[in-house]
Design an enzyme around this catalytic site. Structure first.
Site, short mmCIF file in Angstrom:
data_model
loop_
_atom_site.label_atom_id
_atom_site.label_comp_id
_atom_site.label_asym_id
_atom_site.label_seq_id
_atom_site.Cartn_x
_atom_site.Cartn_y
_atom_site.Cartn_z
N ASP A 189 0.81 -1.22 0.00
CA ASP A 189 0.00 0.00 0.00
C ASP A 189 0.85 1.27 0.00
O ASP A 189 0.34 2.35 -0.33
CB ASP A 189 -0.93 0.02 1.21
N ARG B 176 -6.70 0.70 0.31
CA ARG B 176 -7.89 1.09 1.07
C ARG B 176 -8.05 2.61 1.12
O ARG B 176 -9.05 3.16 0.68
CB ARG B 176 -7.81 0.53 2.49
N GLN C 58 -1.25 -9.38 -6.63
CA GLN C 58 -0.47 -8.14 -6.52
C GLN C 58 0.63 -8.23 -5.48
O GLN C 58 1.64 -7.54 -5.58
CB GLN C 58 -1.41 -6.98 -6.14
#
Length: 421
Positions: free
Chosen positions: A146, A192, A300
């Site tokens: 992320d 997110r 991923q």
């Protein structure tokens, strides 16, 4: 200076292609330093250690060849957990178990590799050690696809995931363009609250392909109505449209497009369910053409066959740097990348206080997203390009990659056998 003893390493949170490279770096740093007698590994993170699950890594990785194989093995050799360590005021018995283990095994240093929630564990262990004046050093090593940890230019694992996303986006473009019929393909990418990984899809663009035609990130408010208008506008120029969307896109009120019900995980994160599928179903009612959605999902974070060499090399180095930092007296900190220049690309590894990192998020600057909120700027591409450079050398046997044996993670009798011997 560090009193010679043993150390222990843990991994937790979501896996990446590079987290084992950081583990390898820790092991290599320990071998080179000769400041530790043995290095242990928590199996399934801090939760597994509470259950008495650990390995002696000094006996497992004894050659450079084995460490090199570990560096290119995907996911987490030691396994993971999603365990939220309670505050010691609430559950002192948890800390008593952990610190009794540290005492019994003469642990002088804990290395914990993970993302935002894992750094929360580093904060709590460090605070307890300080409160009890316990002689131990606790060092965090970042990881997350992320790319949302503050104080570091980027995170280990992100570059490889970005390379996979961009590569897959280009391959999907080749597949999509073969049909001479109007179509919209929506690619849902992990992220997110931070859209770094989705933004990396822009790296797929070539002289012959504009894919992705549109990019939607959590940092810019998303409107279904404007989304349809964007699609119709691009349809005037191209027959086949490819869209990259983050799983965490939100409307102007901050509501996730894909959120369902009130379900949350152990850390209070809202459970998301299919932004791509949500948009696919919506578009089918709005457009008279073929619409499909593709969720890249866990590939991923585990596609080691297309890892970034820059990412793997840096991940090994940050593991080594953590060892040296602990030897020098560092504790309650996380190792970070500090970018010195873009061209030539150069970074240095520096520590930063863990309280400035844990439970905080680093999102994309709004200036790196275009005004319309449906694409990224050149500044973003300049930031991203160096992180996906280079290819790793993966060995093969019988046509498949050679990775580390992870029997201890999926054989429920493994630790029973260990105890018997």
């Amino acid at each position: 200076m560090l009193t010679r003893g043993n150390c222990i390493v843990g991994q937790s949170g979501g896996p990446t292609v590079a987290i084992n490279a950081s583990l390898s770096g820790v092991l290599q740093g320990i071998l080179e330093s000769e400041n530790y007698n043995s290095v242990y590994g928590m199996v399934n993170g801090i939760e597994g250690l509470l259950q008495g699950k650990y390995l002696n890594l000094s006996e497992t990785f004894t050659t450079q060849e084995s460490l090199d194989t570990l560096s290119i093995t995907p996911s987490m050799f030691l396994g993971s957990c999603r365990f939220k360590l309670p505050h010691y005021e609430v559950a002192p018995e948890v800390y008593e178990i952990l610190f009794k283990f540290f005492t019994t095994h003469n642990i002088t240093t804990v290395f914990y590799i993970g993302g935002n929630d894992s750094m929360d564990t580093v904060v709590k262990l460090s605070s307890y050690a300080e409160l009890k004046n316990f002689p131990i050093r606790i060092v965090g090593i970042p990881k997350t696809i992320d790319n949302d940890l503050p104080m570091t230019d980027h995170t280990p694992g992100f570059g490889s995931a970005a390379k996979f996303v961009a590569t897959t986006m280009l391959e999907i473009a080749h597949d999509t363009y073969i049909y001479n019929i109007p179509s919209v393909t929506i690619i849902e990418i992990m992220g997110r609250n931070a859209g770094w990984l989705t933004a990396s899809a822009a790296l797929a663009r070539t002289t012959y392909s504009c894919a992705p035609d549109l990019i939607y990130l959590p940092e810019a408010a998303f409107s279904l109505e404007q989304f349809v208008e964007d699609i119709k506008r691009v349809q005037k120029e191209r027959k086949n449209i490819i869209v990259a969307v983050s799983e965490g896109i939100k409307d102007a009120e901050g509501n996730y497009i894909s959120a369902t019900g009130t379900s949350v995980d152990a850390f209070g994160h809202k459970q998301l369910c299919g932004a791509g599928k949500t948009l696919e179903n919506y578009l089918k009612d709005q457009l008279g053409c073929k619409v499909r959605s593709v969720e890249l999902n866990v590939t991923q974070r585990c596609a080691a066959h297309v890892a970034s060499k820059t990412d793997i090399d840096e991940s090994v180095l940050i593991g080594k740097a953590a060892v040296q930092a602990a030897i020098d007296g560092l504790t309650a900190s996380m190792m970070c990348y500090n970018r010195i220049s873009d061209a030539p690309y150069q970074v240095e590894i520096v520590p930063h206080a863990i309280e400035d990192i844990a439970n905080k998020e680093r999102i994309i600057p709004r200036s790196w997203i275009n005004e319309a909120g449906n694409d990224v700027t050149e500044d973003m591409l300049t930031y991203l390009r160096p992180l996906i450079e280079g290819e790793t050398l993966v060995g093969y046997k019988n046509g498949l990659p050679i990775y580390c044996d992870i029997t201890h993670l999926h054989n429920k009798h493994f630790f029973e056998h260990l105890e018997e011997n």
